[in-house]
Design an enzyme around this catalytic site. Sequence first.
Site, PDB file in Angstrom:
ATOM      1  N   PRO A   2       0.828  -1.203   0.000  1.00  0.00           N
ATOM      2  CG  PRO A   2      -0.845  -1.600   1.560  1.00  0.00           C
ATOM      3  CD  PRO A   2       0.481  -2.120   1.094  1.00  0.00           C
ATOM      4  CD  GLU A   3       2.312   3.056  -4.537  1.00  0.00           C
ATOM      5  OE1 GLU A   3       2.665   4.228  -4.762  1.00  0.00           O
ATOM      6  OE2 GLU A   3       2.457   2.136  -5.365  1.00  0.00           O
ATOM      7  CE  LYS A  51       5.448   3.515   0.341  1.00  0.00           C
ATOM      8  NZ  LYS A  51       6.201   2.507  -0.442  1.00  0.00           N
ATOM      9  CB  CYS A 229       1.883   2.320 -24.766  1.00  0.00           C
ATOM     10  SG  CYS A 229       1.919   4.025 -24.181  1.00  0.00           S
ATOM     11  CB  CYS A 232       2.702   5.357 -28.493  1.00  0.00           C
ATOM     12  SG  CYS A 232       3.719   4.135 -27.620  1.00  0.00           S
ATOM     13  CB  CYS A 254       5.794   3.099 -22.936  1.00  0.00           C
ATOM     14  SG  CYS A 254       5.609   3.265 -24.737  1.00  0.00           S
ATOM     15  CB  CYS A 257       5.855   6.965 -23.949  1.00  0.00           C
ATOM     16  SG  CYS A 257       4.448   6.769 -25.065  1.00  0.00           S
TER      17      CYS A 257
END
Length: 265
Positions: A2-3, A51, A229, A232, A254, A257
């Site tokens: 968990p963030e 956290k 992506c 793109c 990606c 990108c």
Amino acid sequence: MPEGDTVWRVALRLDAALTGNTLTECDIRVPRFATVDLSGQRVDEVLARGKHLLIRVGEHTIHTHLKMDGVWQVYPRGTRWTRPAHQARIVLGTQDTVAVGFLLGITEVIARSDEDDVVGHLGPDLLGPDWDASTAAANLAAAGCRPIGEALLDQRIMAGIGNAYRNEICFLRGVDPRTPTDRVPNLPAVVDLAHRLLQANCRRAARITTGDRRPGRREWVYGRGGEPCLRCGTTIVATDSGEQSGAQRAVYYCPTCQPPARLND
């Protein structure tokens, strides 16, 4: 894991359930603290620090960390738990409510005066009252040649970013996560983006970084290895991070990108 935004919501829920109430039950199911009983004392405050969760009770603080599998749940008294009792690490009850921490990575009781021993190393909290963008940017710049994807996970730089956000931040800034931090342009903009993302998501049940609420389209790259992506169409790459901490957290990016840095410039 968990963030910061998830932990912030947990703190908000626990604060609403516990703060201002007297504990009628305090059952800590961790051997080192099994004899600690804070029953009869009033809960003064519950807050998140990065956290980490801090439940302040009188002269003590209950410090918990969810790590990978932990969760706090709040039940009206008398309600059956939805998780097995053997997973409970701590049970805090008031007259009307029971809060249960299951599978917590850290559960300990410290003197409130010793809180700095467990959270004092953290950088500015992206969702906290101590947030300071200039300090966070300076901390990030000091990371030097460390890969930006690794530096973003360092809670000493700024507190609250986990694997999902580090991948999304790198995508949105068009930066390969393996790029040395000192080769990343405009680090204050990276910090600003991190702050805006967590602020935008801290009250949402589902994290959204694309602006699209549809399942499978809420995040640009995180968890989308092998998929096209959304910008793109290039296939998203997923690879082990190989971070010095030893944590094998997948890095998603990606190749179009987020082109590799030109290190010879």
